[in-house]
Scaffold this motif. Structure first.
Motif, PDB file in Angstrom:
ATOM      1  N   MET A 175     128.437 -10.145  90.418  1.00 18.79           N
ATOM      2  CA  MET A 175     127.020  -9.836  90.359  1.00 18.79           C
ATOM      3  C   MET A 175     126.560  -9.945  88.917  1.00 18.79           C
ATOM      4  O   MET A 175     127.287  -9.610  87.991  1.00 18.79           O
ATOM      5  CB  MET A 175     126.760  -8.414  90.869  1.00 18.79           C
ATOM      6  CG  MET A 175     126.973  -8.306  92.349  1.00 18.79           C
ATOM      7  SD  MET A 175     126.615  -6.699  93.135  1.00 18.79           S
ATOM      8  CE  MET A 175     125.749  -5.766  91.973  1.00 18.79           C
ATOM      9  N   ALA A 176     125.332 -10.401  88.764  1.00 16.38           N
ATOM     10  CA  ALA A 176     124.758 -10.536  87.431  1.00 16.38           C
ATOM     11  C   ALA A 176     123.301 -10.089  87.481  1.00 16.38           C
ATOM     12  O   ALA A 176     122.605 -10.318  88.466  1.00 16.38           O
ATOM     13  CB  ALA A 176     124.842 -11.988  86.967  1.00 16.38           C
ATOM     14  N   PRO A 177     122.820  -9.430  86.417  1.00 23.23           N
ATOM     15  CA  PRO A 177     121.418  -9.008  86.377  1.00 23.23           C
ATOM     16  C   PRO A 177     120.481 -10.217  86.444  1.00 23.23           C
ATOM     17  O   PRO A 177     120.805 -11.298  85.959  1.00 23.23           O
ATOM     18  CB  PRO A 177     121.287  -8.302  85.030  1.00 23.23           C
ATOM     19  CG  PRO A 177     122.687  -7.971  84.619  1.00 23.23           C
ATOM     20  CD  PRO A 177     123.562  -9.008  85.244  1.00 23.23           C
ATOM     21  N   LEU A 178     119.303 -10.019  87.027  1.00 18.55           N
ATOM     22  CA  LEU A 178     118.332 -11.095  87.179  1.00 18.55           C
ATOM     23  C   LEU A 178     117.719 -11.546  85.860  1.00 18.55           C
ATOM     24  O   LEU A 178     117.398 -12.707  85.677  1.00 18.55           O
ATOM     25  CB  LEU A 178     117.202 -10.655  88.109  1.00 18.55           C
ATOM     26  CG  LEU A 178     117.560 -10.478  89.569  1.00 18.55           C
ATOM     27  CD1 LEU A 178     116.386  -9.903  90.347  1.00 18.55           C
ATOM     28  CD2 LEU A 178     117.987 -11.805  90.176  1.00 18.55           C
ATOM     29  N   ASN A 179     117.527 -10.588  84.943  1.00 18.31           N
ATOM     30  CA  ASN A 179     116.915 -10.924  83.662  1.00 18.31           C
ATOM     31  C   ASN A 179     117.342  -9.915  82.607  1.00 18.31           C
ATOM     32  O   ASN A 179     118.126  -9.002  82.890  1.00 18.31           O
ATOM     33  CB  ASN A 179     115.384 -10.990  83.802  1.00 18.31           C
ATOM     34  CG  ASN A 179     114.797  -9.694  84.329  1.00 18.31           C
ATOM     35  OD1 ASN A 179     115.242  -8.603  83.977  1.00 18.31           O
ATOM     36  ND2 ASN A 179     113.798  -9.799  85.199  1.00 18.31           N
ATOM     37  N   ALA A 180     116.804 -10.038  81.401  1.00 20.47           N
ATOM     38  CA  ALA A 180     117.207  -9.170  80.290  1.00 20.47           C
ATOM     39  C   ALA A 180     116.848  -7.704  80.544  1.00 20.47           C
ATOM     40  O   ALA A 180     117.595  -6.800  80.153  1.00 20.47           O
ATOM     41  CB  ALA A 180     116.554  -9.653  78.998  1.00 20.47           C
ATOM     42  N   GLY A 181     115.718  -7.479  81.195  1.00 13.88           N
ATOM     43  CA  GLY A 181     115.318  -6.103  81.496  1.00 13.88           C
ATOM     44  C   GLY A 181     116.310  -5.408  82.412  1.00 13.88           C
ATOM     45  O   GLY A 181     116.711  -4.272  82.174  1.00 13.88           O
ATOM     46  N   ALA A 187     119.378  -6.354  82.770  1.00  9.46           N
ATOM     47  CA  ALA A 187     120.644  -6.285  82.037  1.00  9.46           C
ATOM     48  C   ALA A 187     120.701  -5.009  81.197  1.00  9.46           C
ATOM     49  O   ALA A 187     121.731  -4.332  81.146  1.00  9.46           O
ATOM     50  CB  ALA A 187     120.817  -7.520  81.159  1.00  9.46           C
ATOM     51  N   ARG A 188     119.590  -4.665  80.544  1.00  9.60           N
ATOM     52  CA  ARG A 188     119.550  -3.422  79.748  1.00  9.60           C
ATOM     53  C   ARG A 188     119.736  -2.200  80.642  1.00  9.60           C
ATOM     54  O   ARG A 188     120.458  -1.270  80.283  1.00  9.60           O
ATOM     55  CB  ARG A 188     118.222  -3.330  78.992  1.00  9.60           C
ATOM     56  CG  ARG A 188     118.159  -4.201  77.750  1.00  9.60           C
ATOM     57  CD  ARG A 188     116.936  -3.895  76.896  1.00  9.60           C
ATOM     58  NE  ARG A 188     115.673  -4.149  77.586  1.00  9.60           N
ATOM     59  CZ  ARG A 188     115.108  -5.344  77.709  1.00  9.60           C
ATOM     60  NH1 ARG A 188     115.682  -6.406  77.166  1.00  9.60           N
ATOM     61  NH2 ARG A 188     113.970  -5.477  78.358  1.00  9.60           N
ATOM     62  N   ARG A 189     119.080  -2.210  81.809  1.00  8.82           N
ATOM     63  CA  ARG A 189     119.235  -1.083  82.735  1.00  8.82           C
ATOM     64  C   ARG A 189     120.674  -0.985  83.234  1.00  8.82           C
ATOM     65  O   ARG A 189     121.225   0.111  83.366  1.00  8.82           O
ATOM     66  CB  ARG A 189     118.272  -1.223  83.904  1.00  8.82           C
ATOM     67  CG  ARG A 189     116.827  -0.989  83.489  1.00  8.82           C
ATOM     68  CD  ARG A 189     115.870  -1.150  84.618  1.00  8.82           C
ATOM     69  NE  ARG A 189     115.964   0.010  85.524  1.00  8.82           N
ATOM     70  CZ  ARG A 189     115.183   0.189  86.559  1.00  8.82           C
ATOM     71  NH1 ARG A 189     114.243  -0.704  86.840  1.00  8.82           N
ATOM     72  NH2 ARG A 189     115.313   1.246  87.328  1.00  8.82           N
ATOM     73  N   ALA A 190     121.298  -2.130  83.523  1.00 10.02           N
ATOM     74  CA  ALA A 190     122.692  -2.131  83.980  1.00 10.02           C
ATOM     75  C   ALA A 190     123.617  -1.620  82.885  1.00 10.02           C
ATOM     76  O   ALA A 190     124.542  -0.843  83.148  1.00 10.02           O
ATOM     77  CB  ALA A 190     123.102  -3.534  84.423  1.00 10.02           C
ATOM     78  N   ASP A 191     123.366  -2.041  81.641  1.00 11.09           N
ATOM     79  CA  ASP A 191     124.189  -1.568  80.515  1.00 11.09           C
ATOM     80  C   ASP A 191     124.091  -0.054  80.354  1.00 11.09           C
ATOM     81  O   ASP A 191     125.069   0.611  80.010  1.00 11.09           O
ATOM     82  CB  ASP A 191     123.763  -2.255  79.214  1.00 11.09           C
ATOM     83  CG  ASP A 191     124.227  -3.706  79.131  1.00 11.09           C
ATOM     84  OD1 ASP A 191     125.138  -4.074  79.909  1.00 11.09           O
ATOM     85  OD2 ASP A 191     123.672  -4.449  78.300  1.00 11.09           O
ATOM     86  N   ALA A 192     122.911   0.497  80.584  1.00 11.60           N
ATOM     87  CA  ALA A 192     122.714   1.937  80.445  1.00 11.60           C
ATOM     88  C   ALA A 192     123.366   2.711  81.585  1.00 11.60           C
ATOM     89  O   ALA A 192     123.817   3.847  81.404  1.00 11.60           O
ATOM     90  CB  ALA A 192     121.221   2.256  80.385  1.00 11.60           C
ATOM     91  N   ALA A 193     123.445   2.112  82.766  1.00  6.77           N
ATOM     92  CA  ALA A 193     123.930   2.832  83.944  1.00  6.77           C
ATOM     93  C   ALA A 193     125.401   2.603  84.268  1.00  6.77           C
ATOM     94  O   ALA A 193     126.030   3.447  84.908  1.00  6.77           O
ATOM     95  CB  ALA A 193     123.088   2.443  85.160  1.00  6.77           C
ATOM     96  N   TYR A 194     125.975   1.451  83.829  1.00 10.40           N
ATOM     97  CA  TYR A 194     127.322   1.088  84.255  1.00 10.40           C
ATOM     98  C   TYR A 194     128.212   0.765  83.066  1.00 10.40           C
ATOM     99  O   TYR A 194     127.740   0.418  81.986  1.00 10.40           O
ATOM    100  CB  TYR A 194     127.265  -0.122  85.201  1.00 10.40           C
ATOM    101  CG  TYR A 194     126.362   0.123  86.396  1.00 10.40           C
ATOM    102  CD1 TYR A 194     126.742   0.986  87.407  1.00 10.40           C
ATOM    103  CD2 TYR A 194     125.126  -0.511  86.488  1.00 10.40           C
ATOM    104  CE1 TYR A 194     125.910   1.226  88.485  1.00 10.40           C
ATOM    105  CE2 TYR A 194     124.287  -0.278  87.571  1.00 10.40           C
ATOM    106  CZ  TYR A 194     124.684   0.593  88.560  1.00 10.40           C
ATOM    107  OH  TYR A 194     123.863   0.834  89.629  1.00 10.40           O
ATOM    108  N   VAL A 195     129.514   0.872  83.308  1.00 12.05           N
ATOM    109  CA  VAL A 195     130.515   0.576  82.289  1.00 12.05           C
ATOM    110  C   VAL A 195     131.315  -0.645  82.735  1.00 12.05           C
ATOM    111  O   VAL A 195     131.776  -0.696  83.882  1.00 12.05           O
ATOM    112  CB  VAL A 195     131.464   1.787  82.091  1.00 12.05           C
ATOM    113  CG1 VAL A 195     132.556   1.469  81.085  1.00 12.05           C
ATOM    114  CG2 VAL A 195     130.677   3.019  81.685  1.00 12.05           C
ATOM    115  N   VAL A 196     131.485  -1.616  81.836  1.00 10.84           N
ATOM    116  CA  VAL A 196     132.248  -2.822  82.150  1.00 10.84           C
ATOM    117  C   VAL A 196     133.682  -2.425  82.477  1.00 10.84           C
ATOM    118  O   VAL A 196     134.300  -1.616  81.789  1.00 10.84           O
ATOM    119  CB  VAL A 196     132.203  -3.814  80.967  1.00 10.84           C
ATOM    120  CG1 VAL A 196     133.135  -4.982  81.217  1.00 10.84           C
ATOM    121  CG2 VAL A 196     130.789  -4.285  80.715  1.00 10.84           C
ATOM    122  N   GLY A 197     134.223  -2.963  83.553  1.00 10.80           N
ATOM    123  CA  GLY A 197     135.598  -2.686  83.952  1.00 10.80           C
ATOM    124  C   GLY A 197     135.734  -1.567  84.962  1.00 10.80           C
ATOM    125  O   GLY A 197     136.790  -1.412  85.576  1.00 10.80           O
TER     126      GLY A 197
END
Length: 155
Positions: free
Chosen positions: A1-7, A9-19
């Motif tokens: 899964m990948a975020p639709l756009n930069a906005g 992506a920022r929300r995903a970075d704030a809510a989730y941890v890679v791995g």
């Protein structure tokens, strides 16, 4: 899964941890067709109300919200007052806030019941279906018809 756009992506970075592993839940929207059908059904039943109930349910919205409250799709608040007289004053004060609410007084306690919203954000498809079935059954009983007959009339 990948975020639709930069906005996103920022929300995903704030809510989730890679791995990390996250469980996803499928959220199925209900159709606007079922939503419209339900409201048409309530409207049709409202037109079938006995004359003596017309003052209690002046609009289909009054009927729908009362049915939601009576079938358990409601929010309840209780206010404990110092006396029954104070409870009666509080009840009189909050009554005009929501024309659809049910307010009762038992001793020094005011109970305020409001119908839960059936909008798309508040109820998923399953909960909407359950509430719609309960509401149609309650109103059908009030009118004196079987729920299946009411659904056929609305169709």
């Amino acid at each position: 899964m990948a975020p639709l756009n930069a906005g996103w992506a920022r929300r995903a970075d704030a809510a989730y941890v890679v791995g990390e592993t996250y469980n996803l839940v499928c959220h199925e929207e209900r159709s606007s067709k079922s939503h419209r059908y339900f409201f048409a059904n309530v409207n049709e039943l409202w037109h079938s109300l006995p004359e003596h109930l017309s003052a209690e349910f002046p609009t289909p919205e009054h009927l729908r919200k009362r049915a939601l409250i009576r079938t358990g799709y409601r929010d309840q608040r209780s206010i404990v007052c110092a006396s029954k007289a104070e409870a009666l004053r509080v009840a009189a004060f909050i009554q005009p806030i929501d024309a659809y609410a049910e307010i009762s007084v038992s001793g020094p306690v005011v109970v305020h019941l409001t119908a839960q919203s059936q909008d798309l954000k508040s109820m998923d498809r399953q909960r909407f279906r359950e509430s719609a079935d309960a509401v149609i059954a309650w109103i059908s009983d009030l009118v004196g018809v079987k729920p299946a007959e009411a659904r056929r009339a609305a169709a």
